[in-house]
Enzyme design. Structure first.
Site, PDB file in Angstrom:
ATOM      1  N   GLU A  42       5.763   6.621   6.076  1.00  0.00           N
ATOM      2  CA  GLU A  42       5.615   5.168   6.035  1.00  0.00           C
ATOM      3  C   GLU A  42       7.016   4.539   6.020  1.00  0.00           C
ATOM      4  O   GLU A  42       7.742   4.661   5.039  1.00  0.00           O
ATOM      5  CB  GLU A  42       4.834   4.745   4.789  1.00  0.00           C
ATOM      6  CG  GLU A  42       4.708   3.246   4.615  1.00  0.00           C
ATOM      7  CD  GLU A  42       4.083   2.863   3.281  1.00  0.00           C
ATOM      8  OE1 GLU A  42       4.442   1.788   2.753  1.00  0.00           O
ATOM      9  OE2 GLU A  42       3.247   3.621   2.760  1.00  0.00           O
ATOM     10  N   LYS A 131      -4.586   0.220  -1.303  1.00  0.00           N
ATOM     11  CA  LYS A 131      -3.403   0.854  -1.895  1.00  0.00           C
ATOM     12  C   LYS A 131      -3.280   0.355  -3.331  1.00  0.00           C
ATOM     13  O   LYS A 131      -3.054  -0.836  -3.556  1.00  0.00           O
ATOM     14  CB  LYS A 131      -2.156   0.482  -1.081  1.00  0.00           C
ATOM     15  CG  LYS A 131      -0.837   0.882  -1.730  1.00  0.00           C
ATOM     16  CD  LYS A 131       0.335   0.415  -0.879  1.00  0.00           C
ATOM     17  CE  LYS A 131       1.665   0.663  -1.575  1.00  0.00           C
ATOM     18  NZ  LYS A 131       2.820   0.333  -0.715  1.00  0.00           N
TER      19      LYS A 131
END
Length: 218
Positions: A42, A131
């Site tokens: 990421e 998340k």
């Protein structure tokens, strides 16, 4: 297609959250992570020239890695990451307009939440994975508590995940985990200590291997 993307995230197990001081250090850290066995990357927008980093990594590794953009906070950032070749998009929080823009790219969308109300909003706006951030505030016990009223919502904790406690996060109900400073520290990046990043990546991968073995015996 989205089901396949979610399955790929689950199979990846660990997303390395890269917040690098330069594009070059991000590329070198990514190289070290892949060498250590981490394939989920990421690249956050706090990294200079994040779309260029994503484009370069996409060209180098293709589908051998699971590549995304993090700290997405605007519609423009979502679109530029998609154009650069990202497989998924991550925002630290959840906003209706931004979530819609992220969804419109056709990529897997992860948006941040911490409280039950925030989690409900994320689901309402259509996020694919919530998340839980910063997960270090509550630990695995907090994630397990969220799993009770939200058994079908895919949860990915980020913050406070280490090789030593990874099993507790998955036992609590995580579909995958995000690892930032505990995997790629600012100190290692500043010192160019990419060998240590590779060693830590290998430790994370070893922990996931132990989890897989335990699941196979269960």
């Amino acid at each position: 297609m989205m089901t396949n993307s979610l399955t790929r995230l689950q199979n990846t197990r660990v997303l390395a959250v890269l917040r690098a001081p330069s594009a070059d250090s991000a590329l070198r850290a990514a190289e070290a992570l892949v060498a250590g066995g981490i394939t989920g990357l990421e690249i956050t927008y706090s990294t200079p020239d994040a779309p260029a980093v994503i484009r370069e990594l996409s060209a180098r590794y293709g589908d051998d890695i699971y590549l995304g953009a993090g700290t997405v906070t605007s519609v423009d950032e979502a679109n530029r990451a998609a154009e650069a070749g990202a497989h998924f998009l991550v925002s630290p929080g959840t906003r209706r307009k931004l979530t819609a823009a992220m969804k419109s790219t056709g990529l897997l969308v992860l948006t941040g939440a911490l409280t039950p109300s925030e989690l409900m909003a994320a689901v309402e706006y259509g996020t694919d994975v919530v998340k839980i951030f910063p997960a270090s505030l509550g630990g695995p016990a907090f994630l397990k508590s969220l799993r009770g009223p939200f058994p079908d919502v895919p949860l990915l904790p980020t913050g406070g995940v280490t090789p030593d406690n990874m099993g507790a996060w998955f036992k609590a109900g995580a579909i995958a985990v995000g690892a930032g400073g505990d995997l790629v520290s600012l100190a290692d990046l500043a010192a160019g200590n990419y060998d240590n990043i590779e060693r830590l990546a290998a430790r994370f991968v070893s922990s996931t291997s132990h989890l897989d073995a335990a699941e196979a015996r269960a």
